[in-house]
Design an enzyme around this catalytic site. Structure first.
Site, short mmCIF file in Angstrom:
data_model
loop_
_atom_site.label_atom_id
_atom_site.label_comp_id
_atom_site.label_asym_id
_atom_site.label_seq_id
_atom_site.Cartn_x
_atom_site.Cartn_y
_atom_site.Cartn_z
CE LYS A 1 55.29 37.04 74.48
NZ LYS A 1 56.10 35.96 74.94
CG LEU B 1 60.11 36.18 69.58
CD1 LEU B 1 60.86 36.10 68.24
CD2 LEU B 1 60.82 37.17 70.49
N GLY C 1 52.20 35.96 66.06
CA GLY C 1 50.81 35.78 65.61
C GLY C 1 49.86 36.63 66.43
CB SER C 2 49.69 37.32 70.10
OG SER C 2 49.59 35.97 70.44
CG ASP D 1 51.27 35.78 74.76
OD1 ASP D 1 51.16 35.83 76.00
OD2 ASP D 1 52.11 35.07 74.18
O1 C5P Z 1 46.24 31.18 74.87
P1 C5P Z 1 46.94 30.47 73.78
O2 C5P Z 1 45.99 29.98 72.71
O3 C5P Z 1 48.07 31.25 73.20
O4 C5P Z 1 47.59 29.19 74.43
C1 C5P Z 1 48.08 28.11 73.69
C2 C5P Z 1 48.22 26.92 74.62
O5 C5P Z 1 49.25 27.16 75.57
C3 C5P Z 1 46.99 26.60 75.42
O6 C5P Z 1 46.12 25.77 74.72
C4 C5P Z 1 47.56 25.93 76.65
O7 C5P Z 1 47.87 24.58 76.38
C5 C5P Z 1 48.88 26.65 76.86
N1 C5P Z 1 48.79 27.77 77.82
C6 C5P Z 1 48.67 27.47 79.16
N2 C5P Z 1 48.61 28.50 80.06
C7 C5P Z 1 48.69 29.79 79.66
C8 C5P Z 1 48.82 30.09 78.29
C9 C5P Z 1 48.87 29.06 77.40
O8 C5P Z 1 48.61 26.31 79.57
N3 C5P Z 1 48.66 30.76 80.57
#
Ligand code: C5P
Length: 279
Positions: A9, A94, A97-98, A131
């Site tokens: 994405k 991108l 992994g998601s 994501d």
């Molecule tokens: O959700 P995900 O595991 O992909 O997020 C990785 C890190 O990115 C989170 O631990 C956080 O530090 C940050 N993040 C955030 N706000 C979001 C998405 C991600 O602070 N909306």
């Protein structure tokens, strides 16, 4: 056995509008699937295992964790061998992994005939990462909350896209911390809504090009070199992908994108030509 494409994405618009008590950030983003994809193969087995050559330990691999979560959440007894053929640059913003994790959830739902609806799949997906729910749905979606609250938007105009991979990956948490510093924890931040509104009504590639926005371009680490290379190769406009480190450029059509990607690859810049991917 099932084979699926796990589409990458890009974000045509990405603004951060608040810091939440749980440490995550409230985002407003317009997300678009692109045809650049990993290839996921799922085969029934007694245990859960993953085969890929991209050097991530299974416990840290979202695709492996997705398979584990599927069996835990559904109570289905069985397992799967997941094979991942990686094309999407890693740590590139991108959602590679998601996308793999979403393909595993969608694929297991088919392989085991569990008939889970999108809501159930998206709830599972949200436990894996912000994501992943988008990657379950794909296409063009407005996203809020952590990025997991989705609302369908009109499909992006047809065009060519070139994605260039940064030489170093970007750490998402570090990028968010840097934004907190720049915007004093987002206490009184004014979101960039005019650009989003213009993008949602865009009637041409020019309209899209004029209104691309990604707040992560404000961080110190953002290096304009890749964007300049894309512009030099004929891109109408460029934007950082997610929290980085890849950059995408928009082109009038896929032919133009292919020519530019070849030129960039010949110059030693890793570039991928692709196009918007619909649902
Ligand atoms: O959700 P995900 O595991 O992909 O997020 C990785 C890190 O990115 C989170 O631990 C956080 O530090 C940050 N993040 C955030 N706000 C979001 C998405 C991600 O602070 N909306």
């Amino acid at each position: 056995m099932i084979e699926l494409n796990a589409f990458a994405k890009i974000n045509l618009f990405l603004d951060v509008v608040g810091l939440r008590d749980d440490g995550y950030h409230e985002v407003v983003t317009l997300m678009q699937s692109v045809s650049l994809c990993d290839r996921i193969t799922l085969e029934k087995s007694d245990t859960v295992s993953i085969i890929g050559n991209y050097g991530v330990l299974p416990e840290k691999d979202l695709a492996y964790r997705a398979a584990k979560l599927f069996f835990e959440s559904t109570g289905v007894s069985g397992g799967v061998t997941v094979r991942v053929a990686k094309n999407i640059p890693m740590q590139g913003g991108l959602a590679g992994g998601s996308a793999d994790a979403a393909a595993v959830l969608n694929g297991l739902n088919m392989l085991y005939g569990t008939g889970l609806d999108d809501r159930f799949l998206e709830n599972m997906a949200a436990k894996l990462g912000s994501d992943v729910p988008f990657c379950i749905r794909g296409g063009t979606q407005l996203a809020f909350g952590r990025g997991e609250k989705l609302s369908k938007a009109e499909q992006m105009k047809s065009c060519g896209i070139v994605i260039v991979a940064g030489s170093k990956g970007a750490s998402t948490p570090m990028q968010y911390r840097e934004l907190d510093r720049i915007h004093n924890g987002f206490v009184s931040y004014e979101p960039n809504t005019a650009k989003l509104e213009a993008l949602l009504k865009a009637e041409s590639l020019q309209d899209i090009s004029d209104n691309l926005f990604n707040i992560f371009e404000q961080t110190n680490g953002y290096d304009r070199t890749l964007a300049n290379k894309l512009k030099y190769s004929g891109a109408e406009s460029t934007l950082l992908c997610g929290s980085g480190s890849s950059v995408f450029g928009l082109f009038k059509d896929l032919d133009k994108a292919n020519i530019a990607a070849n030129e960039l690859n010949n110059m030693g810049v890793k570039a991928f030509a692709c196009k918007p991917q619909s649902l």
